[in-house]
Write an enzyme that holds these catalytic residues in place. Structure first.
Site, PDB file in Angstrom:
ATOM      1  N   GLY A 134       0.809  -1.213   0.000  1.00 29.90           N
ATOM      2  CA  GLY A 134       0.000   0.000   0.000  1.00 29.90           C
ATOM      3  C   GLY A 134       0.840   1.259   0.000  1.00 29.90           C
ATOM      4  O   GLY A 134       1.906   1.323   0.638  1.00 29.90           O
ATOM      5  N   THR A 150     -18.222  -5.742  30.829  1.00 31.43           N
ATOM      6  CA  THR A 150     -17.978  -6.310  29.503  1.00 31.43           C
ATOM      7  C   THR A 150     -17.396  -5.293  28.539  1.00 31.43           C
ATOM      8  O   THR A 150     -16.434  -5.573  27.809  1.00 31.43           O
ATOM      9  CB  THR A 150     -19.290  -6.884  28.932  1.00 31.43           C
ATOM     10  OG1 THR A 150     -19.766  -7.898  29.811  1.00 31.43           O
ATOM     11  CG2 THR A 150     -19.064  -7.470  27.551  1.00 31.43           C
ATOM     12  N   ASP A 157       0.240   3.982   1.464  1.00 32.60           N
ATOM     13  CA  ASP A 157       0.314   4.561   2.806  1.00 32.60           C
ATOM     14  C   ASP A 157       1.472   3.960   3.593  1.00 32.60           C
ATOM     15  O   ASP A 157       2.202   4.682   4.290  1.00 32.60           O
ATOM     16  CB  ASP A 157      -1.008   4.373   3.550  1.00 32.60           C
ATOM     17  CG  ASP A 157      -1.509   2.925   3.549  1.00 32.60           C
ATOM     18  OD1 ASP A 157      -1.012   2.101   2.742  1.00 32.60           O
ATOM     19  OD2 ASP A 157      -2.418   2.626   4.353  1.00 32.60           O
ATOM     20  N   ARG A 158       1.681   2.651   3.468  1.00 32.56           N
ATOM     21  CA  ARG A 158       2.768   2.003   4.196  1.00 32.56           C
ATOM     22  C   ARG A 158       4.130   2.496   3.717  1.00 32.56           C
ATOM     23  O   ARG A 158       5.024   2.798   4.530  1.00 32.56           O
ATOM     24  CB  ARG A 158       2.682   0.491   4.040  1.00 32.56           C
ATOM     25  CG  ARG A 158       1.435  -0.129   4.658  1.00 32.56           C
ATOM     26  CD  ARG A 158       1.310  -1.594   4.327  1.00 32.56           C
ATOM     27  NE  ARG A 158       2.335  -2.402   5.005  1.00 32.56           N
ATOM     28  CZ  ARG A 158       2.565  -3.678   4.734  1.00 32.56           C
ATOM     29  NH1 ARG A 158       1.870  -4.297   3.777  1.00 32.56           N
ATOM     30  NH2 ARG A 158       3.493  -4.343   5.387  1.00 32.56           N
TER      31      ARG A 158
END
Length: 260
Positions: A105, A185, A107-108
């Protein structure tokens, strides 16, 4: 050429887009919007891009269909000049030593480029967005690959969808570290997702350090980075605009090559 040229940058992700304006190498304004919020981007251009008529717009995207509306929104303000796209018009000046470089990608790679230039050595880039990526760049500035895992929101939603009893929980940063043990929870789910990402990063940094033979510097970015790693001892720096900085570096490298 102007001594401090203006450059508009638009990074479009799966759920969020970030727009910024550089004057020279200084980022003088940036803002994030939902990737479908073309009205927000249009307003930002009107408010922050006054006096920069004709500035090129540099676009990086992992969401091609979502980016076109945002590009048109930028154009409507009348200040955008040439629209340039990372990959097609502006290459990313970083080698990717992986099996399928074309599938990494944008972005990476852009975040990796910016991190490596700033650290000047081996580094790990943590991007906390829709997905969580933890990538390694070697000392010689080569992208070596990394790991991809679900992001916070994706983890929480998958727990709800994949079970009969767990509720849908919106991420609440105030509850992530509010108590040492989740006593209800919702808090337990938030803590589980947050600590899963922190533990993932810690373990992978150790693994990459063993691979490299030296301990790398660790830089985090993305919408959830500040919440997860703002006071974390593993991450040295949280840089919200790492991808935009990488885009400017790629653009500057292209200009330098053309001048030479």
């Amino acid at each position: 050429m102007e001594s401090e040229p203006n450059l508009l940058t638009l990074a479009v992700g799966n759920t969020r887009a970030r727009i910024g304006l550089f004057r020279g190498d200084e980022l003088i304004g940036a803002q994030s919007y939902a990737s479908a919020d073309d009205a927000g981007v249009r307003t930002w251009i009107a408010d922050h891009a006054k006096g920069v008529s004709g500035a090129p717009l540099l676009v990086a995207t992992v969401n091609p269909s979502g980016s076109e509306r945002l590009i048109e929104a930028c154009r409507e303000g009348g200040v955008v000049g040439t629209v340039l796209r990372i990959g097609r018009d502006v290459p990313i000046p970083m080698e990717a030593d992986v099996r399928e470089p074309a599938k990494v990608g944008q972005d990476r790679l852009l975040c990796a480029l910016a991190a490596w230039v700033s650290t000047e050595g081996p580094c790990v880039v943590v991007d906390c967005g829709t997905a969580t990526t933890v990538d390694f760049v070697s000392e010689d500035g080569v992208f070596r690959g990394g790991a991809i895992a679900p992001g916070l929101a994706m983890m929480l939603e998958s727990m709800h969808r994949g079970t009969a009893a767990l509720p849908r929980v919106a991420f609440d940063p105030a509850r992530l570290d509010a108590e040492p043990v989740g006593r209800d929870t919702e808090t337990a789910m938030l803590m589980g997702a947050g600590e899963a990402i922190r533990g993932l990063v810690s373990r992978l940094v150790e693994r990459y350090a063993e691979f490299a033979g030296t301990y790398p510097r660790v830089v985090a970015t993305g919408g959830d980075a500040g919440t997860l790693f703002g006071s974390d001892s593993v991450v040295e720096h949280v840089v919200p605009d790492l991808q935009l900085i990488g885009m400017r570096l790629a653009f500057q490298a292209l200009l330098t090559d053309e001048e030479e």
